[in-house]
Design a protein around this motif. Structure first.
Motif, short mmCIF file in Angstrom:
data_model
loop_
_atom_site.label_atom_id
_atom_site.label_comp_id
_atom_site.label_asym_id
_atom_site.label_seq_id
_atom_site.Cartn_x
_atom_site.Cartn_y
_atom_site.Cartn_z
N ALA A 132 7.44 -7.41 2.50
CA ALA A 132 8.15 -6.99 3.58
C ALA A 132 8.88 -8.32 4.10
CB ALA A 132 7.81 -6.55 4.79
N VAL A 167 7.87 -3.06 9.35
CA VAL A 167 6.51 -3.65 9.03
C VAL A 167 5.48 -2.60 9.34
CG1 VAL A 167 4.70 -5.17 9.21
CG2 VAL A 167 7.01 -5.93 8.68
N LEU A 222 5.85 0.50 7.20
CA LEU A 222 5.35 0.49 5.92
C LEU A 222 3.96 0.43 5.56
CD1 LEU A 222 5.93 -0.56 2.78
CD2 LEU A 222 5.61 -2.96 3.82
N THR A 248 5.60 4.12 -0.92
CA THR A 248 6.91 3.95 -0.48
C THR A 248 7.76 4.84 -0.97
OG1 THR A 248 7.39 2.24 -1.95
CG2 THR A 248 6.45 1.65 0.20
N TYR A 294 10.93 -3.62 0.73
CA TYR A 294 9.80 -2.96 1.51
C TYR A 294 9.07 -2.11 0.43
CZ TYR A 294 12.34 -4.59 5.47
OH TYR A 294 13.07 -5.47 6.47
#
Length: 1076
Positions: A593, A617, A620, A639, A673
């Motif tokens: 990240a 964050v 994620l 993701t 990310y």
């Protein structure tokens, strides 16, 4: 060449050099043996890290403590403004309660000037946070999770005369993960600016603190802010006892006549002196012969969530508040006294947990001499059990005197190793006496070690045994006192001759990576190095004064190391080569990240941009936690769902940000990310190697010999001078092989090493559960004690055998639906489509397919092994699903069932050895749904006009039917089946009821029609008459209106001639209508 480690004893070499160093630095040296020596010449600069809450970001000299553990809603308002960013503003974004504030300092230079200089040169700290997996793998998933972040520059608040910046720091979010209370934070540079060596920090959650009136207070006692010298003058050093790698808080007792301990949650980067809130009572009796009372905390042990202390004969424990581990109501509000009726003389630590629990041993004296109290800690709950259950050790020995002086609990084997002081025993029934110690120390003469066979010559110095230590990874057992014995088999021992009999070992500290430290009664340190032929290196240290030196910052001490003379090391260069990508063996799952890009020209972040970084964050890691689901996504990446609908507009978002048209002032790069699957080896062996069944680990070691130790052109001499060996702790479980290649012109030898699992020491288990501990040790003959500066490899690499973490079985719904359509020439989904759980028609054959997904490496492939499928639960709706009993599972799934209860069948003939269940594979002929009359899915009542449906809870497992892996892949998922047929009775009943309902409806309608017809006719006539009247009245109104309209002009004309006399109206002439 594989070496059997029994004949590899430790041989002492004495170097008496005075060293002044702090006590807890000993722990750091053991955790990182010799690896930091390579950066000694660059240690003028060092990273600094503190915690800041969101409210204190940008404030100088702020250092918050890690107390809060819940996510905070401080970023939602900021995310609601990001309407032109690739995020979904409808999602709920949260944040972590803390940030990491990062800077660095160098000796003799102003820190803030250095930080500004580094920032202008492009320096950016890289932060790697590693979450330690929990002890209880039944409650939490065992995973090696990491997140890599780039720190964001931020200007400090306050007045500043400069145009841009006066004081600045770098910030990153400090993430928290459920199930983890120990976090390692590694800070390194991005390669720009000044060289700052990497540094590791421990940022752990302290569950023994609480917030009261905006102040942090300890729940175990009161913090003392004055560290007095007399606290450490009378007593010697004390060992740190804790659960290896899992204790977030370390405690150290031993302060003379004070019920106080040193407590740290940063691995003694910082610490607090805490006076404990215990009663300090003393209960003596005839069975507890204590000579006096002392407030000293003699034994102190910390576990993942609980602290244990012993004061006199009393034992207390305190469970911290760890919301990330267990529920709130399981923590302690005060110290709890246990074993109140026992006289406890010693607490013994158990360094390694097992079976999802941690352990502690309490040794008794008095009336229960010969018993051991085994304490078990799981999820903060503590329980003690007195063992053996029916008899004591002393009773079985049938002696007049018996005392257990030390105990070791081998948690993986559930066995005890006891050090007994006793007279000659008369019986050993139901007990295994492993070894009888000689009464006197053997005479070793000029030898390094001596194998004790019972025929040795002994000195007049009596053996004084003090304790035991057992290393589960390399199977070495040590008995220590005024001597040191080493054993690999627990029954045959080697005496280390060079240990001076005038010294007495007080305690042992082990890194579990091959090296060990012995601390004597006079607080001298002896390093036991297990490399080549193991050696002892003695370093006397006045440990009793170290804490005072640490407290008094005015004193500066220089560390003097053991001198290494030239050419003592047989090689000059050691390099690791051909290292494979580490994630397949370390099982590390790493995310990356980066902070959002700032549109401002200065490049400094604001509080809003840091809040965006915090929320990204958090989201994620939230995606990571939600990815462990039974249905596999079309793309194997957590993701993928985050950005799947936004990637097509990536150029548009970049255009807005590059033209400064974004509303939030930040640009979120979707590629920043993500999860990383292609980590490269960093020229070092892994901290731990995980091996599945038959897995191999290959690497090479390149050694360059000393120039004066060989003759150029002699390959044999090169090989003889640089000899490498590999030792495996369990040769029956793993094997190692060596191949060498000599480079004469380079005075070097290349060793190719292959480590392989034999597939014989482990059955099958859940991913990450019940792994067998063993190790691999690399040795260079003649390098022990001489090659610290020349090697960067670990002395011993732990190896864990079994099903590695981060491997799972998933239902491949995408391919299953595609193949279903191909095999059945059709596919009918439910009327109400659920994209997360597609439906399958009852009449169609069902062909399930599964995936083996590696969450560490990103590999995802079809499961080609064998498995057993069982329906273990079900219900007409999701809310009514229930789990079936063992008997019901057998009747619903077994081909041997004769109760007409089968739910499904298959044409495959393979079954388990007891013929109880079918064995399926990816090549099976498919599943046919039956739902016989005694099954739970038979004759389901429809809830609407559509056909009935049912939700099956399906268990898929390869245990006992697939020998290709150690993994017991267990997958439980819901299967939605629609179009279930009705039974004949219910179908006939529905037809009869339907026909009857139609007939009754028609008759009822006819009767009602006949009864109401006259009234309906009368109502119609009345309505018609009213309509006609309305029409007639309307016509009359229209006629009258027309007449008035035509007469209006005549009246106007007569008005104009009003002076004329009125005329008589004409007489009407009768009209003949032809009637008389």
């Amino acid at each position: 060449m594989v070496c059997w480690p029994v004949m590899s004893p430790a041989s002492p070499v004495w170097q008496r050099v005075r060293v002044l160093w702090v006590l807890w630095a000993l722990l750091t040296m053991l955790l990182e043996p010799w690896k930091t020596w390579a950066t000694d010449s660059y240690n003028q600069c060092s990273w600094q890290v503190v915690l800041n809450k969101f409210e204190t970001v940008g404030e100088n000299d702020m250092n918050d403590r890690f107390v809060d553990q819940e996510p905070v809603d401080t970023v939602a308002n900021v995310f609601s403004m990001l309407v032109d960013s690739p995020i979904d503003v409808r999602e709920k974004y949260l944040g972590f309660p803390y940030y990491l504030k990062i800077n660095y300092s160098c000796v003799g230079q102003a820190s803030q000037d250095l930080v500004r200089k580094g920032h202008l040169m492009g320096l950016k700290p890289l932060v790697l946070v590693t979450f330690q997996y929990p002890v209880n793998f039944y409650r939490w998933k065992m995973e090696q999770l990491q997140i890599e972040m780039e720190a964001a520059p931020f200007r400090s608040k306050g007045q500043c005369l400069a145009e841009e910046v006066c004081i600045m720091n770098w910030y990153t979010p400090m993430p928290i993960k459920n199930g983890s209370v120990v976090m390692r934070v590694d800070i390194s540079s991005n390669g720009l600016g000044p060289f700052i060596p990497p540094k590791r920090f421990y940022v752990n959650i302290n569950g023994f603190q609480k917030r009261e009136n905006n102040e942090i207070r300890f729940t175990v006692g009161d913090e003392l802010f004055e560290l007095k010298k007399h606290y450490f003058q009378k007593e010697g050093s004390r060992p740190l006892w804790y659960t290896l790698n899992h204790s977030p808080v370390l405690i150290l007792g031993g302060i003379s006549n004070e019920k106080a301990i040193l407590m740290t949650d940063t691995n003694f980067e910082g610490y607090s002196l805490v006076e404990l809130s215990i009663d300090s009572c003393w209960v003596g009796s005839y069975y507890c012969p204590l000579s006096g009372f002392s407030a000293t905390i003699y034994d102190a042990i910390s576990t993942e969530s609980t602290l244990f202390i012993r004061q006199n004969q009393l034992v207390y424990y305190f469970t911290g508040s760890y919301n990330t581990l267990f529920k709130r109501n399981q923590d302690s509000s005060r110290w709890v006294r246990v074993l109140a009726s026992e006289c406890i003389k010693r607490l013994c630590p158990v360094y390694l947990g097992s079976n999802g629990s941690e352990y502690i041993l309490a040794l008794t004296t008095g009336k229960h001499e010969g018993y051991i109290h085994l304490g078990t800690i799981r999820d903060g709950r503590v329980s003690f059990q007195m063992l053996p259950e029916k008899w004591s050790v002393c009773e079985k020995l049938m002696v007049s005197y018996c005392s257990i002086n030390w105990a070791v609990f081998v948690s993986d084997e559930l066995n005890f190793l006891l050090l007994l002081e006793t007279q000659e025993q008369n019986s050993t029934e139901n007990m295994d006496v492993l070894y009888k110690l000689p009464k006197f120390i053997p005479e070793g003469r000029d030898r390094d070690f001596l194998v004790i066979l019972g025929k040795e010559v002994y000195t007049s110095t009596a053996m004084i045994p003090k304790g035991l230590f057992y290393n589960t990874f390399n199977n070495y057992l040590y008995i220590w006192g005024n001597f040191l014995l080493q054993s690999y088999t627990r029954s045959h021992f080697i005496f280390l001759v060079d240990f001076p009999k005038e010294s007495v070992i007080k305690y042992v500290v082990n890194s579990f990576q091959g090296d060990m430290v012995l601390v004597t009664e006079t607080d001298e340190l002896v390093y036991l190095l297990k490399s080549a032929v193991g050696r002892l290196v003695k370093r006397p240290v006045p440990v009793e004064k170290l804490l005072m030196y640490r407290h008094d910052n005015r004193h500066t001490f220089q560390m003097i190391r053991v001198p290494v003379f030239e050419n003592f090391c047989p090689f000059t260069v050691m390099r690791l080569r051909d290292l494979p990508n580490p994630q397949a063996y370390t099982r590390q799952e790493r995310y990356r990240a980066r902070p959002p890009m700032i549109i401002q020209a200065s490049g400094f972040h604001s509080e809003n941009s840091l809040a965006v970084y915090q929320g990204l964050v958090y989201y994620l890691l939230w995606l990571h936690s939600k990815y462990d689901k039974p249905y596999a996504d079309p793309v194997h990446d957590p993701t993928w769902r985050w950005w799947k609908s936004k990637t097509n507009d990536e150029d548009y978002y970049f255009y807005l940000s590059s033209n400064s048209q974004t509303v939030g002032g930040v640009y979120i790069d979707m590629s920043s990310y993500k999860k990383i699957y292609d980590l490269k080896a960093d020229y070092d062996l892994p901290d731990t190697i995980f091996l599945d069944k038959g897995t191999t680990y290959n690497f090479s070691i390149f050694l360059t010999a000393q120039e004066d130790s060989l003759d150029v052109g002699s390959a044999l001499l090169v090989h003889n001078k640089v000899v490498l060996s590999v030792v495996v702790a369990d040769p029956t479980c793993i094997m190692a092989s060596l191949k060498q290649e000599v480079f004469i012109n380079r005075n070097s030898v290349l060793y190719k090493i292959r480590l392989q699992d034999k597939g014989t020491c482990y059955d099958q288990g859940i991913s990450g559960h019940h792994l067998k501990k063993t190790s691999l040790t690399i040795k260079v003959v003649g390098s022990s004690g001489h090659c610290f500066m020349n090697t960067h490899i670990g002395l011993m690499v732990p190896v864990l055998i079994g099903c590695p973490p981060a491997k799972r079985l998933a239902f491949d719904i995408t391919y299953t639906v595609a193949n279903h359509r191909k095999q059945n020439k059709r596919y009918f989904d439910c009327v109400v489509v659920d994209p997360e759980m597609p439906c399958f028609l009852f009449r169609d054959m069902f062909y399930p397919f599964f995936l083996i997904q590696d969450l560490a490496t990103g590999d995802s492939g079809s499961f080609t092994g064998s498995y057993v499928l069982k329906v273990v639960g079900g219900g007409p709706t999701v809310d009514t699903i229930r789990d079936y009993t063992e008997d019901e599972i057998y009747r619903y799934n077994s081909p041997l069932d004769n109760t007409k209860s089968l739910i499904w069948k298959t044409e495959d003939k393979r079954t388990t050895p007891d013929m109880a269940f079918h064995i399926l594979s990816h090549q099976s002929s498919g599943i046919e749904w039956l739902c016989l009359e005694n099954s739970p899915c038979h004759d389901i009542v429809p809830r609407n006009i559509f056909a009935p449906e049912f939700f099956f809870k399906v268990l898929v497992s390869n245990r006992g039917v697939d020998n290709s892996t150690y993994c017991d892949y267990q997958l439980i998922f819901l299967l939605h089946i629609h179009g279930l047929p009705l039974s004949n009775k219910r179908s006939l009943f529905i037809v009869i009821v339907s026909d009857t309902s139609v007939l009754v409806g028609l008759v009822t309608f006819y009767i009602i029609f006949c009864i109401l017809w006259p009234y309906m006719l009368k109502a119609w006539l009345t309505l018609r008459w009213k309509i006609n009247n309305i029409m007639v009245s309307e016509s009359y109104y229209t006629y009258a209106t027309s007449t008035v309209a035509f007469s209006t002009p005549s009246q106007s004309s007569s008005g104009e001639s009003s002076k004329e006399p009125p005329k008589e109206p004409p007489k009407e002439t009768p009209v003949d209508t032809g009637q008389s």
